[in-house]
Write a protein that holds these residues in place. Sequence first.
Motif, short mmCIF file in Angstrom:
data_model
loop_
_atom_site.label_atom_id
_atom_site.label_comp_id
_atom_site.label_asym_id
_atom_site.label_seq_id
_atom_site.Cartn_x
_atom_site.Cartn_y
_atom_site.Cartn_z
N PHE A 489 0.82 -1.20 0.00
CA PHE A 489 0.00 0.00 0.00
C PHE A 489 0.86 1.26 0.00
N HIS A 490 2.08 1.13 0.55
CA HIS A 490 3.02 2.27 0.57
C HIS A 490 4.03 2.20 -0.56
N GLY A 491 3.72 1.46 -1.62
CA GLY A 491 4.55 1.48 -2.84
C GLY A 491 5.80 0.65 -2.76
N GLY A 492 5.85 -0.39 -1.91
CA GLY A 492 7.05 -1.20 -1.78
C GLY A 492 6.78 -2.68 -1.91
N THR A 493 7.80 -3.48 -1.60
CA THR A 493 7.69 -4.94 -1.61
C THR A 493 8.37 -5.48 -0.36
N ILE A 494 8.02 -6.70 0.02
CA ILE A 494 8.59 -7.34 1.21
C ILE A 494 8.91 -8.78 0.89
N THR A 495 10.01 -9.28 1.43
CA THR A 495 10.42 -10.66 1.22
C THR A 495 11.41 -11.03 2.31
N ILE A 496 11.84 -12.28 2.32
CA ILE A 496 12.90 -12.70 3.23
C ILE A 496 14.19 -12.81 2.43
N ASP A 497 15.32 -12.66 3.12
CA ASP A 497 16.62 -12.78 2.49
C ASP A 497 17.02 -14.25 2.52
N PRO A 498 17.01 -14.97 1.37
CA PRO A 498 17.31 -16.41 1.39
C PRO A 498 18.78 -16.70 1.68
N ASP A 499 19.66 -15.70 1.53
CA ASP A 499 21.08 -15.92 1.76
C ASP A 499 21.47 -15.75 3.22
N HIS A 500 20.55 -15.24 4.03
CA HIS A 500 20.89 -15.02 5.44
C HIS A 500 20.71 -16.31 6.23
N THR A 501 21.67 -16.61 7.05
CA THR A 501 21.61 -17.80 7.90
C THR A 501 21.66 -17.38 9.36
N ASN A 502 21.45 -18.36 10.23
CA ASN A 502 21.47 -18.11 11.68
C ASN A 502 20.41 -17.09 12.07
N GLY A 503 19.18 -17.33 11.60
CA GLY A 503 18.08 -16.45 11.92
C GLY A 503 17.28 -16.07 10.68
N THR A 504 16.53 -15.01 10.82
CA THR A 504 15.69 -14.52 9.72
C THR A 504 16.01 -13.06 9.45
N ARG A 505 16.02 -12.73 8.19
CA ARG A 505 16.19 -11.32 7.79
C ARG A 505 15.03 -10.97 6.86
N MET A 506 14.14 -10.13 7.37
CA MET A 506 13.04 -9.61 6.56
C MET A 506 13.50 -8.32 5.91
N THR A 507 13.30 -8.19 4.62
CA THR A 507 13.70 -6.99 3.90
C THR A 507 12.49 -6.44 3.15
N PHE A 508 12.31 -5.14 3.23
CA PHE A 508 11.18 -4.51 2.55
C PHE A 508 11.56 -3.10 2.13
N THR A 509 10.81 -2.55 1.17
CA THR A 509 11.05 -1.21 0.66
C THR A 509 9.80 -0.36 0.87
N LEU A 510 10.04 0.94 1.02
CA LEU A 510 8.95 1.91 1.15
C LEU A 510 9.26 3.11 0.26
N ALA A 511 8.24 3.67 -0.36
CA ALA A 511 8.41 4.87 -1.19
C ALA A 511 8.39 6.11 -0.29
N PRO A 512 9.14 7.16 -0.64
CA PRO A 512 9.08 8.40 0.14
C PRO A 512 7.66 8.94 0.25
N GLU A 513 6.90 8.75 -0.84
CA GLU A 513 5.49 9.10 -0.83
C GLU A 513 4.73 7.96 -1.48
N PRO A 514 3.70 7.41 -0.82
CA PRO A 514 2.98 6.27 -1.38
C PRO A 514 2.24 6.67 -2.64
N PRO A 515 2.01 5.73 -3.55
CA PRO A 515 1.26 6.05 -4.78
C PRO A 515 -0.18 6.41 -4.46
N GLN A 516 -0.73 7.28 -5.32
CA GLN A 516 -2.12 7.69 -5.14
C GLN A 516 -3.04 6.58 -5.64
N LEU A 517 -3.80 6.04 -4.74
CA LEU A 517 -4.73 4.97 -5.10
C LEU A 517 -6.15 5.44 -4.88
#
Length: 535
Positions: A489-517
Motif C-alpha cells: 500500500f506504501h509502494g514497496g515490496t517485502i520478502t525474506i533474504d534467502p542468503d541469510h543464515t542463523n536467523g531470519t532477515r526480513m527486507t522490505f522497501t517503502l516509497a518516500p510518498e505512497p502512490p495515489q490509489l
Amino acid sequence: MTGDIQQPCTRRLSTWTTRRWLRVGVAASMAVLTLLGVTGAWVMGRTQSISNNLTDVRSPSLSTAFRLETALVNQETGIRGYGLTGIKEFLAPYRQGLADQKAHTQSLGELLRGDTARLNDLKAVQDAVARWQEAVAEPVATAPPGSLSSLAPGLLANGKGAFDEVRSALENQQGGLRADRAQARADLQSTVTLRNWVFGTIALLIVVLAALVFEGLRRGINRPLEQMGADARIIASGDFDHPITPTGPADLRRLSSEIDFMRRRLVRELAFTEEARLRLDAQAADLQRSNAELEQFAYVASHDLQEPLRKVSSFTQLLQRRYGSQLDERADQYIDFAVDGANRMQTLISDLLNFSRVGRVHNAHQSTDLDKTLKQTMSALSVAIEETGAAITHDPLPTLVADPSQMVMLWQNLIGNAVKFRRPGETPRIHITAAPEGELWRFTVTDNGIGILPEYAEKIFVIFQRLHTKDTYSGSGIGLAMCKKIVEFHGGTITIDPDHTNGTRMTFTLAPEPPQLPSPCATPEATRAEAEQAR
C-alpha cells in the motif's frame, strides 16, 4: 498511337523511386555542368590564346617592323650624307643601321615563325634591302672620299629608285602586320563577347537547373511528405477513418500505403480495445458493487459474531465459577476448551478486521518519523521484550510520508515475530537497518531466531498460512500477510533474504510518498459496524 506510346512511358516513370529520380537528376545535372564546364574552358583557352598572340606576336612584330624601317632609313641617310660630303662620320649611322637591321630581322623571324605570309613579306623586305645595299650602299660606303665626286651622283640617283622598292616592301610588310593585329583584336573582341555570352548562359543554366532541382524536390518529395503529414495530423486529431493518399515516387507511395495499412490496423485494434474497455468497465462496476456487498457482509458478520462469542465465553466462565465444585475434572477441561476457542475466535475476527482496514480505514498519510513509530512499537511490546530480554538495535530511520498507524502495525508484527520465534535458551537479538535505494528506501529486520526455510518464502505472506501449530507458537497467521499489504500500500515490496543464515532477515522497501490509489468504497453500514466494533 502517340497516346499508346505515352502510357507505357508514364507507367515506367511511375515505378521510379526517390533514389532513382535523384540518381537520374544528379547524372543529368552533372552532364549539363560538365558540358558547360568544357565549353567555358574552351572559350577561356581561346581568349587566352588570342590575347597571347596579340600581345606576344602581333603587336611586337609591328613594333619591330617600325624599328627595322628606322634602321634602314638611318642607313640610307648615312649613305646619302657620306656620298654628298665625303665625311666619314656620316657612315656611323649606316654601320649602326646594319647592326640594328640584323637584330630586328632576326627578332621578326622568331616572332613570325610559322606565319608564311608575313615571313614572305619579311623576305621581300630583305631582298629589296639587299639589292639596294649591293647596288648603292656598299659601293658608296667602300669608296674613298676622293673618288666620290665622280661616283656619288650616279649611284645616289639610282639608289633613290632602289630604296623606294625597300620602302614599298616595308609598307607591304607593315600593312600585313597591321591587318593581322587588327584581325587579332577583332578575334579577341568576338571571343570575349562569346565568352561573356557563354558564361552568362552557364549562369542562367545553373539558375534554371537549381530551380528545376528545387521544383523537382518540392513536387517529388516535399509535397508528398507534406500531404502525408497533413493526413497524419488529421488522423492524430481523432479522425481515424481519414485515409492516407499515396502520392509521389514509388517508394513514398509504398510508405504511404504501409502507413495507411497501419492506420487501418490501429482502427481495428482501437475498436477492439474500446469494446474490451467497455466490457472491463462493466466488469469493474460489477466487481466494485460485489466487493462493496462483500465488505458490508464481512463487517456486519464480524460485528454480529463478536456478541455470540462474548456470550459463549462469559456464560461458560460463569458456569465454571458457579458449578465448578459440582463438575468433575473432565467437565472443567471441556469448559476451558470452550473458553479458549471463543477467545481465539475473537482474536481471529479482530485480526481479520484489522487486515481488511489496511488501505481503507487507515489511510491518513502524513509526514511520519519512523524512529518515533518504532519507539511506540517497542513500548507496546515492552512486556514481551522484558520477559525475553530481547536486545533491539536500529540505524537512524528516515521520515517518510506514510500512515502512522500502519507503520506501528508493521513494526509490531515484524518485531513481535522476531521475539516470538526465538531460539530456545537464547536471548533474541534484533537489528533494524535503513538505506536509500534509487527512489525507494530499503529496510531490513534481522534476528537470531529459528529462521525460515527458503521454500516457505512465499507461503508465509499468505493469509492464514502457518508453519507451526497453534500449540507450538500462538497467533492467527495474519501478521505477515498484513505486513505485505501495508508495504505494498506504501509502494514497496517485502520478502525474506534467502542468503541469510542463523536467523531470519526480513527486507522490505517503502516509497518516500505512497502512490495515489483510489479510495475503496465503504458502505455506511460497514463504517458504523467498524466504529461500533472499535468502541
